[in-house]
Design an enzyme around this catalytic site. Structure first.
Site, mmCIF file in Angstrom:
data_model
loop_
_atom_site.group_PDB
_atom_site.id
_atom_site.type_symbol
_atom_site.label_atom_id
_atom_site.label_comp_id
_atom_site.label_asym_id
_atom_site.label_seq_id
_atom_site.Cartn_x
_atom_site.Cartn_y
_atom_site.Cartn_z
ATOM 1 C CG HIS A 19 65.442 -38.701 72.537
ATOM 2 N ND1 HIS A 19 65.533 -37.639 73.399
ATOM 3 C CD2 HIS A 19 64.733 -38.251 71.473
ATOM 4 C CE1 HIS A 19 64.911 -36.591 72.876
ATOM 5 N NE2 HIS A 19 64.417 -36.935 71.707
ATOM 6 C CE LYS A 43 61.942 -28.596 69.165
ATOM 7 N NZ LYS A 43 62.234 -30.031 69.283
ATOM 8 N NE ARG A 92 57.168 -37.637 70.982
ATOM 9 C CZ ARG A 92 57.886 -36.535 71.064
ATOM 10 N NH1 ARG A 92 58.747 -36.377 72.027
ATOM 11 N NH2 ARG A 92 57.725 -35.562 70.195
ATOM 12 C CB SER A 130 63.492 -32.554 74.995
ATOM 13 O OG SER A 130 64.069 -33.731 74.503
#
Ligand code: PNS
Length: 172
Positions: A19, A43, A92, A130
């Protein structure tokens, strides 16, 4: 419309070196970056919104022109309220693409002024999420290369508490 400021939204649970890498790259393109923290309804977060904001403030304290904010509700409404229509997201690996494309398309449908710009992090962070960091922390793996030092300790402590809680649930 302000096209000098870009907004980098996310749940940042917790913020990783990936990040931070995206924030620094975005600062090379825009004079100011607003990092907008929110709860991702899909989440279960380990850290509260306030904790995540504090983490981001800490890790960006030496960067000029980064502001940490939070929002609730639709991102499309938030950017409209702020009059900032450039959204930064990190891309990514290929598997990110489908989700990111969906989000960018929905946001564009909700507000045609929005443009989403994808930045590719340094390859050393291309696998970093994460969720993966949280799992490594639960498994007591070394996470020092993936996460800012000031978050590492907090993450380990949270992993310990979560494990303890789960253990109690399982024993019943
Ligand atoms: O870091 P994340 O969890 O991948 O970030 C996703 C986030 C928080 C940017 C996304 O879920 C979001 O924009 N949430 C706000 C609610 C919203 O606007 N949902 C519709 C867009 S898909």
């Amino acid at each position: 419309m302000n096209n000098k400021i870009a907004i980098f939204p996310g749940s940042f649970d917790p913020p990783t070196n990936g990040h931070l890498n995206i924030i620094i790259r975005a600062l090379n393109l825009f004079p100011k970056i607003m990092v907008a923290v929110t709860n991702n309804l899909n989440k279960n977060h380990w850290f509260s919104l306030e904790e995540r904001i504090n983490f981001l403030e800490e890790i960006t304290k030496n960067l000029k022109n980064v502001q940490i904010l939070s929002f609730s509700g639709l991102l499309a409404n938030y950017v409209k309220e702020k009059k900032i229509f450039i959204i930064i997201r990190g891309l990514r690996i290929v598997s990110d693409f489908e989700y990111e494309l969906q989000m960018a398309t929905i946001n564009k449908k909700l507000n045609n002024d929005i443009e989403t710009i994808f930045l590719i992090p340094d390859y050393s962070y291309s696998f970093l999420t994460s969720a993966l960091i949280r799992e490594l922390a639960l498994l007591e793996s070394d996470i020092s290369n993936f996460i800012p030092k000031c978050i590492e300790k907090e993450l380990k402590e949270r992993a310990f508490l979560i494990k303890k809680k789960n253990l109690k649930v399982c024993k019943k």
